[in-house]
Write a protein that holds these residues in place. Structure first.
Motif, PDB file in Angstrom:
ATOM      1  N   GLN A 166     -35.126 -43.882  28.398  1.00  0.00           N
ATOM      2  CA  GLN A 166     -35.680 -42.733  27.682  1.00  0.00           C
ATOM      3  C   GLN A 166     -37.112 -42.937  27.199  1.00  0.00           C
ATOM      4  O   GLN A 166     -37.729 -41.997  26.701  1.00  0.00           O
ATOM      5  N   SER A 167     -37.648 -44.134  27.311  1.00  0.00           N
ATOM      6  CA  SER A 167     -38.959 -44.404  26.709  1.00  0.00           C
ATOM      7  C   SER A 167     -40.064 -43.545  27.306  1.00  0.00           C
ATOM      8  O   SER A 167     -40.922 -43.038  26.580  1.00  0.00           O
ATOM      9  N   LEU A 168     -40.071 -43.383  28.619  1.00  0.00           N
ATOM     10  CA  LEU A 168     -41.103 -42.549  29.240  1.00  0.00           C
ATOM     11  C   LEU A 168     -40.912 -41.083  28.878  1.00  0.00           C
ATOM     12  O   LEU A 168     -41.890 -40.325  28.799  1.00  0.00           O
ATOM     13  N   PHE A 169     -39.668 -40.667  28.658  1.00  0.00           N
ATOM     14  CA  PHE A 169     -39.423 -39.290  28.232  1.00  0.00           C
ATOM     15  C   PHE A 169     -39.993 -39.061  26.830  1.00  0.00           C
ATOM     16  O   PHE A 169     -40.621 -38.032  26.561  1.00  0.00           O
ATOM     17  N   PHE A 170     -39.802 -40.015  25.946  1.00  0.00           N
ATOM     18  CA  PHE A 170     -40.382 -39.877  24.607  1.00  0.00           C
ATOM     19  C   PHE A 170     -41.904 -39.990  24.641  1.00  0.00           C
ATOM     20  O   PHE A 170     -42.596 -39.375  23.827  1.00  0.00           O
ATOM     21  N   PHE A 171     -42.420 -40.769  25.570  1.00  0.00           N
ATOM     22  CA  PHE A 171     -43.874 -40.814  25.780  1.00  0.00           C
ATOM     23  C   PHE A 171     -44.381 -39.429  26.180  1.00  0.00           C
ATOM     24  O   PHE A 171     -45.410 -38.958  25.692  1.00  0.00           O
ATOM     25  N   LEU A 172     -43.641 -38.762  27.067  1.00  0.00           N
ATOM     26  CA  LEU A 172     -43.975 -37.395  27.460  1.00  0.00           C
ATOM     27  C   LEU A 172     -43.952 -36.458  26.259  1.00  0.00           C
ATOM     28  O   LEU A 172     -44.874 -35.643  26.072  1.00  0.00           O
ATOM     29  N   ILE A 173     -42.919 -36.552  25.424  1.00  0.00           N
ATOM     30  CA  ILE A 173     -42.802 -35.674  24.260  1.00  0.00           C
ATOM     31  C   ILE A 173     -43.983 -35.871  23.324  1.00  0.00           C
ATOM     32  O   ILE A 173     -44.582 -34.908  22.833  1.00  0.00           O
ATOM     33  N   ARG A 174     -44.337 -37.130  23.065  1.00  0.00           N
ATOM     34  CA  ARG A 174     -45.463 -37.390  22.166  1.00  0.00           C
ATOM     35  C   ARG A 174     -46.756 -36.813  22.714  1.00  0.00           C
ATOM     36  O   ARG A 174     -47.558 -36.222  21.974  1.00  0.00           O
ATOM     37  N   CYS A 175     -46.978 -36.967  24.024  1.00  0.00           N
ATOM     38  CA  CYS A 175     -48.204 -36.421  24.628  1.00  0.00           C
ATOM     39  C   CYS A 175     -48.216 -34.903  24.573  1.00  0.00           C
ATOM     40  O   CYS A 175     -49.251 -34.287  24.287  1.00  0.00           O
ATOM     41  N   SER A 176     -47.082 -34.280  24.849  1.00  0.00           N
ATOM     42  CA  SER A 176     -47.002 -32.822  24.859  1.00  0.00           C
ATOM     43  C   SER A 176     -47.274 -32.245  23.473  1.00  0.00           C
ATOM     44  O   SER A 176     -48.092 -31.335  23.301  1.00  0.00           O
TER      45      SER A 176
END
Length: 350
Positions: A166-176
């Motif tokens: 899930q780490s890259l998914f949370f990275f996506l959320i933070r960027c968005s």
């Protein structure tokens, strides 16, 4: 001489508005309630419809081995699973490993033989933990029917710091979130355009770096070579910039209601369809189709390709992000075109 008595003027406490002001404030509060109601309803419907009942839809798997020996097993399995799995054949276990590693397959099964009593399921947890578990469960049942012991070969394992994937998914959320919040805080009409865009460009570069420093270097959840990390940060910057440009275009066109559009595009439609929480092949049809072209999905696929698959297929994902950046530029140009276009000054038809 008599003086006329006057009734005392009703006084109100300092800072308490008059009754008519109270009514105005209540109306404003009721109008403002549109935002939390929209968020609660939209969030619930979108996330529940996407994640409530994940199920396989055409998951590509294969049976490995000589066709003459594996054809009956493959045919029987294809009849049994129906459209949930797309069962093909590969000639050797080595070919199956290669195709799973390159994401041409989500999994493969090497049946037991008289000289090899254990069967093998080949999966890639980097392609999605949920779909890897689904494939393993399918072939575990096949091995049980054959009376064979099953071994699991993960040819693209997740890093030790990110067992959930899930780490890259949370990275996506933070960027968005960083992208559209940057537009919210720089949206003052009095702010000069050059300063606004300097802040937006600075945020596009800084936010992915900050997210990586915390999640990657800080917690060890994102790992890769120096080149992969630089590519991740560059793609993250492109994603944040695309989100910010689209959000600014919507803000110019819609004004304050643009925040509802931000939430709809990047959160309610974007996060469920990204494929981070649930693999795209396990999503319902609407979300699976949306995953093919939506901005969040393009960014997440790019991040995963860079970190887990040595950049395999990342060019297509970057092109999707550039196309979305172009959508944002068109949104920004639309008000200018309406002011300077061929119908400038024309009256709307009655």
């Amino acid at each position: 001489m008599t003086s006329k008595a006057t009734s005392p003027t009703p006084s109100r406490e300092p800072g308490v508005p008059a009754q008519q002001d109270q009514h105005s404030l209540v109306r404003r509060a009721l109008i403002s309630m549109i935002f939390p109601v929209f968020f609660a309803v939209g969030y619930t419907l979108c996330f529940a419809s996407a994640f409530q009942s994940p199920a396989p839809h055409g998951v590509n798997v294969a049976i490995a081995g000589p066709a003459a020996r594996t054809a009956p097993l493959r045919a029987g399995l294809a009849r049994g699973v129906g459209p949930a799995f797309d069962v093909s054949a590969v000639p050797t276990a080595a070919a199956a490993v290669r195709e799973v590693r390159d994401r041409d397959l989500y999994g493969a099964y090497v049946p037991a033989t008289p000289g090899k009593p254990a069967a093998t399921v080949i999966v890639s947890s980097a392609s999605g933990v949920a779909v890897a578990n689904t494939v393993e469960a399918l072939f575990r049942a096949v091995a049980a029917k054959q009376g064979a012991r099953l071994t699991v070969l993960d040819v693209r394992p997740l890093p030790a710091g990110d067992r959930s994937g899930q780490s890259l998914f949370f990275f996506l959320i933070r960027c968005s979130v960083a992208g559209f919040l940057t537009i919210v805080v720089t949206g003052a009409p009095a702010l000069r355009q050059r300063y606004r865009w300097q802040l937006i460009l600075a945020a596009a570069v800084a936010m992915p770096v900050l997210a990586y420093l915390l999640a990657g270097l800080g917690l060890g959840a994102i790992n890769g070579s120096a080149g992969a990390i630089l590519a991740l940060l560059g793609t993250g910057a492109l994603y944040v910039l695309s989100v910010a440009v689209i959000a600014r275009g919507l803000q110019v066109i819609l004004g304050k209601p643009a925040i509802l559009a931000f939430l709809a595009i990047f959160v309610m439609l974007g996060f469920p369809s990204a494929g981070g929480a649930v693999s795209p092949v396990l999503l319902p049809t609407f979300w699976h189709v949306l995953n093919r072209f939506w901005i969040d999905a393009g960014a997440f696929d790019a991040f995963r390709s860079i970190i887990y698959f040595a950049g395999l297929g990342v060019g297509t994902d970057v092109l999707k992000l550039l196309a979305w950046l172009g959508v944002g530029v068109l949104l920004l140009a639309l008000p200018i075109w309406r002011k300077t276009g061929p119908w400038r000054g024309r009256q709307a038809p009655p």
